[in-house]
Scaffold this active site. Structure first.
Site, PDB file in Angstrom:
ATOM      1  CE1 TYR A  50      -4.676  -1.605   5.393  1.00 38.50           C
ATOM      2  CE2 TYR A  50      -3.661   0.475   4.740  1.00 38.50           C
ATOM      3  CZ  TYR A  50      -4.209  -0.747   4.406  1.00 38.50           C
ATOM      4  OH  TYR A  50      -4.299  -1.119   3.082  1.00 38.50           O
ATOM      5  CB  SER A 103      -0.900   0.019   1.243  1.00 32.52           C
ATOM      6  OG  SER A 103      -1.570   1.260   1.376  1.00 32.52           O
TER       7      SER A 103
END
Length: 256
Positions: A160, A147
């Site tokens: 996250y 990501s």
């Protein structure tokens, strides 16, 4: 070797985790269109059956493998069953992941543990189980879904961000350990894409306005735009690419 052959996945078997919806399902369909025999993984049999029906409706074929990627024993057994009953896994798309949002000072231990279990442990569990079969064959492709949050931080998603930083560096570690055995392990890092996971943000006009101004491409990404990168990293076209993380983000990570 002709140019079409360079990106062909014909004859290759690809296991895609978290493939019942979203990015995983889109990538699985993309690999199938380039010739791969796709195995869809998830925890829910009904969801996988629905995804498989969607493949058939588009003239594509897929098999399913139901197991929990956060359970190491289940992963080992599930991967072994695929190898035994379907054939060797040539490509792994390590896609399964979750998101939890909360201010860091209020973040619960359970949410932290859930994130680490799904986003980090599962990448290791599945990657290791598959690599153990790939190594004796001297070949294999592993694509870990990373990501842009491994490079960028935003309020409310610090844990996250930590998990995706871990996946980025685990990808490098896998390449260092397994590259000598003929495996290529790389990361594919989506930027901001319109998916089930980002529905709330897509609907937030203020955030979308900020994102479009912040991103050189000036828009949200569409999940189909990840397929080309996944095919590249899964094919012979990337035979000397190892330990890299390919950002597919509309330019957000290079813009101030």
């Amino acid at each position: 070797m002709s140019h079409p052959d360079l990106f062909s996945l014909s004859g290759a078997r690809a296991l895609v985790t978290g493939a019942s919806r979203g990015i995983g399902l889109t990538l699985a369909k993309g690999l199938a269109r380039y010739g791969a025999e796709v195995v869809l993984n998830g925890r829910n049999a009904e969801s996988l059956d629905s995804a498989q029906s969607g493949f058939e409706a588009e003239g594509l074929k897929a098999s399913t493998a139901v197991f929990d990627v956060t359970d190491q024993d289940a992963v080992i057994d599930g991967v072994a069953a695929i190898e035994r009953d379907m054939g060797p896994i040539d490509i792994l798309i390590n896609n399964a992941g979750i998101q939890r949002r909360a201010p860091l000072e209020e973040f619960s231990r359970k949410d932290w543990d859930d994130l680490m279990s799904t986003n980090v442990n599962a990448v290791f569990f599945v990657g290791q189980a598959v690599a153990r079969h790939m190594i004796p064959r001297g070949r294999g492709k592993i694509v870990n879904i990373c990501s842009v949050q491994s490079e960028l931080a935003r309020p409310g998603i610090a844990p996250y961000t930590a998990t995706k930083g871990a996946v980025k560096n685990l990808t490098k570690g896998m390449a260092t350990d397994w590259g000598r055995h003929g495996l290529q392990i790389n990361g594919l890092a989506p930027g901001y894409f319109a998916t089930e996971m980002t529905e709330r943000l897509v609907a937030d006009e203020e955030f979308t306005d900020w994102l479009c101004k912040r991103t050189p491409a000036g828009r949200w990404g569409q999940v189909e735009e990840l397929v080309g990168a996944a095919v590249f990293l899964s094919s012979r076209a990337s035979s000397f690419v190892n330990g890299q993380v390919l950002m597919v983000d509309g330019g957000i990570t290079v813009s101030l």
